[in-house]
Design a protein around this motif. Structure first.
Motif, short mmCIF file in Angstrom:
data_model
loop_
_atom_site.label_atom_id
_atom_site.label_comp_id
_atom_site.label_asym_id
_atom_site.label_seq_id
_atom_site.Cartn_x
_atom_site.Cartn_y
_atom_site.Cartn_z
N UNK A 452 24.63 -13.59 -52.68
CA UNK A 452 23.91 -12.51 -52.22
C UNK A 452 23.51 -12.05 -50.73
N UNK A 453 22.96 -10.86 -50.21
CA UNK A 453 22.46 -10.85 -49.20
C UNK A 453 21.45 -10.18 -48.96
N UNK A 454 20.90 -10.15 -47.90
CA UNK A 454 18.98 -9.61 -47.39
C UNK A 454 20.06 -8.69 -46.24
N UNK A 455 19.32 -7.32 -46.25
CA UNK A 455 19.53 -6.54 -44.89
C UNK A 455 18.39 -5.30 -44.51
N UNK A 456 18.32 -5.30 -43.42
CA UNK A 456 17.15 -4.79 -42.68
C UNK A 456 17.54 -3.73 -41.86
N UNK A 457 17.05 -2.31 -42.12
CA UNK A 457 17.44 -1.29 -41.72
C UNK A 457 16.67 -0.31 -40.44
N UNK A 458 16.60 0.14 -39.67
CA UNK A 458 15.94 0.87 -38.74
C UNK A 458 16.82 1.37 -39.02
N UNK A 459 16.18 3.28 -37.43
CA UNK A 459 16.99 4.13 -37.77
C UNK A 459 16.40 4.81 -36.10
N UNK A 460 17.47 5.46 -35.32
CA UNK A 460 16.84 6.51 -33.71
C UNK A 460 17.26 7.49 -34.29
N UNK A 461 16.44 8.34 -33.17
CA UNK A 461 15.63 8.15 -32.31
C UNK A 461 14.06 8.33 -32.85
N UNK A 462 14.56 8.61 -34.11
CA UNK A 462 13.17 7.96 -34.23
C UNK A 462 12.57 7.23 -34.17
N UNK A 463 13.11 6.24 -34.38
CA UNK A 463 12.10 4.52 -34.61
C UNK A 463 11.81 4.00 -33.09
N UNK A 464 12.95 4.31 -32.75
CA UNK A 464 13.44 3.64 -31.10
C UNK A 464 14.61 4.29 -29.72
N UNK A 485 11.99 -12.20 -51.25
CA UNK A 485 12.77 -12.87 -52.85
C UNK A 485 13.87 -13.42 -51.50
N UNK A 486 14.85 -12.21 -50.85
CA UNK A 486 16.28 -12.29 -50.57
C UNK A 486 16.63 -11.65 -51.58
N UNK A 487 18.50 -11.02 -51.34
CA UNK A 487 18.74 -10.29 -52.37
C UNK A 487 18.32 -8.69 -52.21
N UNK A 488 18.16 -8.65 -50.93
CA UNK A 488 17.65 -7.02 -51.65
C UNK A 488 17.20 -6.39 -49.88
N UNK A 489 17.19 -5.13 -49.96
CA UNK A 489 17.19 -4.82 -48.24
C UNK A 489 15.58 -3.55 -48.13
N UNK A 490 15.80 -4.10 -47.15
CA UNK A 490 13.95 -2.86 -46.43
C UNK A 490 14.58 -2.19 -44.96
#
Length: 761
Positions: A452-464, A485-490
């Protein structure tokens, strides 16, 4: 010269050619012949020099490998002969040897484990006391050939020049000065050499038989162990194959062809020759270069070809230089194993994408981390771990859009750069595509492996606004995904900044708790199953925060590891347990030792200071380590564990059986006890295979003279099955949970024992 005159004669009589031109042609031809002869001579010499260099390197490589074989044989012998029992049974020169013990632990063991063909126990003067051939006791016939060699080497070893370890001083024995290390431990005298045996060649290794803890028992020169490994045709073939040397063989005289290495004993005695077919490069170079040389001569005669050759070579060099430069630039920006863009190139692509954004567009950055990849790598091995990474990349590529960029940031960390309209909806779609890539297990060598994999997502230019800030926000979102708990994205939200601030605040408060005695120790009993008598305790740290309440060790211990507080936390635990130990009478107390704490440079000085401050007896304490401490198997780690053993502490291997190399660790260090991981006890009531495995581990511990503790015993049936497997010590909620010091100490007083029995029954 006659041949050259015959060649020049037609040119001298060329009709219709001006004498000046004729002379020019003659000059050109003479220069060509001389130049070609020089080129050819230089070429022949160069090939011979190349062959000589190759043969020289092969001889050095073979010699070094033989030296390594001799040294590894000595190291293997030292493990078996540096042992109190071995010294008492066969090592003392003033006592007869224990034949039965020696048959099992020397003759049979060295043949089965290290393929020692002949093994001898000899007196300090070289007299044979016992002999084995392939693990079977035999007479002295074979040893008679080696006796002069062994006697000579024993005399030479007395000068203490050949010793395993660093000499810090000498201890005066009745007949010699014996070398000792900085800790007073007698060092092994040894000698290794090649020798002639009955019709062939053999590696002979000699090592002294010494005690490993009862140093005072060594009063005079001990007996020695001699191991002989015959280098027969099969052994030489294996050696040659490992070095890519074809037809490696021994002969009494120098081989007529091929490459060879003369062998001599330490005393200079000729032992024969090792010969093999050398990988000569001269013939190959000649075969590939002669056609080019002929072509060169033709073009030289045509004159015009000279310019063409030069220009062509110049262009070829320019193209090669351009290719090398392009490859160097690519290597600097790509991961060498998977060929993906690295962090530097990814950040450049993010910056370029931000610069090309149209109105209403955003750049998404997905930060991906494979869950528990280190454990997977340790379990299946690095080659298969690399295959898992390659399969993960292939699956991620399958869910990408054409313009997306997939990059590798670290060992098991990846990132995806994606352009789309901004917002949480697109972030969720991207996260779902990434999670879908890991929905099915990986098939590795016919075995289904869930990854499994864990993933974090952000985007620009709205957030950075900047690439570095965008990566930081994606990393924060990844941390939140792992927390959940891992195995998910946020995807990143503003409240995540608050969690980072919470972690920073917790770090400050943990520092204060360590410095201000805000922590406390609880103790969980370890019980003898036969009479439910408490025999020892495991010390467990607890943190009751005045405002936040009880904080789980699963929260603050990883926090301490992350912010570098493990050495301070570990020192606090040791000092507190030493101080509490007075209330426990003579009961043993186990202390968990973190890899990060053990790796601290001031670990031993701090430990000695704590011992002096508390005035405790180290023999009452057991340090529990996990396999993480031994993963690199470094000399420093093993030396530190040996130092702890010399100070009087005992060492236990915790969570035994959960790692890939548990059995190998039992060979690298002599533990006092092993603790069976709770995963082998949970569910054992309905698992016949689990019961068999548990019994096997207990029998293994007994064979290796180690106590065995079963963790996680929560039901009476589990305890009965553990007891049936032969395990005498248990720990778990069936008897008692971890409790404050005063309640735990009461259990070892006479009035406390019945209370524990009632709780257990």
């Amino acid at each position: 010269m006659k041949s050259l005159s015959k060649l020049l004669l037609p040119l001298r009589s060329l009709p219709g050619v001006h004498p000046v031109m004729r002379g020019l042609l003659l000059t050109v031809l003479v220069v060509l012949v001389i130049f070609s002869a020089a080129v050819y001579g230089g070429f022949i010499r160069a090939t011979r020099v190349a062959d000589s260099e190759v043969r020289g390197k092969e001889r050095v490589m073979l010699g070094n490998q033989i030296e390594r074989l001799i040294r590894s044989s000595a190291d293997a012998m030292r493990v078996q002969v540096t042992w109190d029992e071995a010294f008492a049974r066969v090592g003392r020169a003033d006592r007869p040897i224990d034949d039965k013990w020696a048959d099992t632990n020397l003759g049979g063991f060295l043949w089965s484990s290290f393929e020692a063909d002949d093994v001898y126990v000899v007196s300090p003067g070289g007299g044979m006391l016992a002999a084995w051939t392939r693990g079977v006791r035999t007479g002295s016939q074979e040893y008679d050939l080696l006796a002069p060699v062994v006697s000579a080497r024993l005399k030479a070893m007395a000068d203490n020049r050949s010793v395993l370890g660093t000499i810090a001083g000498h201890r005066h024995l009745v007949d010699t000065n014996w070398p000792v290390g900085a800790d007073g431990r007698p060092l092994t005298r040894w000698s290794g050499m090649l020798a002639r045996d009955d019709g062939g060649l053999a590696i002979v290794t000699i090592a002294s038989i010494l005690p490993d803890t009862q140093f005072a028992a060594l009063r005079g020169t001990p007996n020695h162990l001699v191991a002989v490994r015959h280098l027969d045709a099969m052994a030489l073939a294996t050696l040659g194959k490992s070095l890519l040397l074809d037809d490696l063989d021994w002969s009494a005289s120098e081989p007529a062809s091929g490459n060879s290495l003369e062998l001599r004993s330490p005393d200079g005695e000729a032992l024969g020759w090792l010969g093999w077919q050398s990988d000569d490069v001269g013939a190959t170079i000649s075969a590939q270069t002669m056609p080019l040389l002929g072509t060169y001569l033709v073009f030289f005669l045509l004159t015009l070809g000279i310019g063409g050759v030069v220009i062509r070579q110049a262009l070829q060099l320019a193209r090669q230089s351009a290719r090398r430069e392009a490859q160097a630039q690519r290597d600097a920006l790509h991961d060498p194993m998977l060929g993906l863009p690295n962090r530097k190139l990814m950040m450049r692509r993010v910056n370029e994408a931000l610069g090309r954004l149209d109105a209403g567009e955003a750049v998404f950055l997905a930060y991906i981390d494979l869950d528990h990849f280190k454990a997977i790598n340790d379990t299946i091995g690095h080659p298969l771990g690399d295959e898992v990474l390659a399969m993960a990349v292939a699956r991620l590529k399958a869910v990408l859009e054409p313009e997306d960029v997939l990059a590798r940031l670290a060992s098991d960390e990846f990132a995806i750069v994606h352009r789309n309209v901004p917002g949480t909806e697109q972030a969720s779609l991207l996260g779902e595509r990434i999670m879908a890539a890991f929905a099915e297990p990986f098939l590795i060598e016919g075995t289904s492996l869930p990854v499994t994999a864990s993933c974090g997502i952000a985007w620009a230019p709205d957030l950075a606004q900047e690439p570095d800030e965008l990566l930081r926000l994606a990393d924060i979102a990844l941390f939140r995904a792992k927390q959940r708990g891992r195995g998910r994205f946020r995807y990143f939200t503003e409240d995540m900044n608050a969690s980072i601030r919470w972690r920073q605040d917790m770090e400050v408060e943990l520092r204060r708790a360590i410095a201000g005695e805000g922590l406390e120790m609880h103790y969980q009993p370890i019980v003898h199953v036969a009479d439910r008598r408490v025999v020892s305790f495991e010390a467990l740290v607890r943190w009751h925060h005045p405002d936040r309440g009880d904080i789980s060790p699963g929260t603050f211990v990883p926090l301490a590891e992350h912010c570098g507080l493990m050495p301070q936390l570990g020192d606090w635990v040791i000092r507190r347990v030493f101080a509490d130990s007075a209330a426990f009478g003579d009961a043993e107390i186990s202390i968990n030792l973190s890899p990060l704490h053990l790796a601290a440079r001031d670990f031993l000085p701090q430990l000695r200071a704590s011992i002096d401050e508390a005035g405790i007896d180290p023999a009452r304490f057991v340090f529990e380590i996990t396999e993480g401490v031994l993963l690199d198997n470094s000399d420093r780690t093993l030396t530190l564990l040996g130092d702890l053993r010399d100070m009087g502490f005992r060492i236990a291997l915790d969570d035994f059986g959960t790692g890939f190399s548990s059995l190998s660790y039992l060979r690298s260090f002599q533990f006092d006890r092993i603790k069976i991981d709770r995963s082998f006890v949970q569910g054992i009531e309905n698992d016949l295979d689990g019961q068999a495995i548990l019994k096997t581990i207990v029998n293994l511990g007994r064979t290796l003279r180690m106590k065995v503790v079963a963790e996680g015993v929560e039901t009476l049936l589990q305890q009965q099955l553990v007891e049936a497997s032969g395990c005498e010590l248990v720990q778990g909620h069936l008897h008692a949970r971890a409790m404050p010091m005063d309640r735990a100490a009461a259990l070892v007083r006479p009035a406390g024992v019945p209370r524990l029995r009632l709780a257990a029954g």
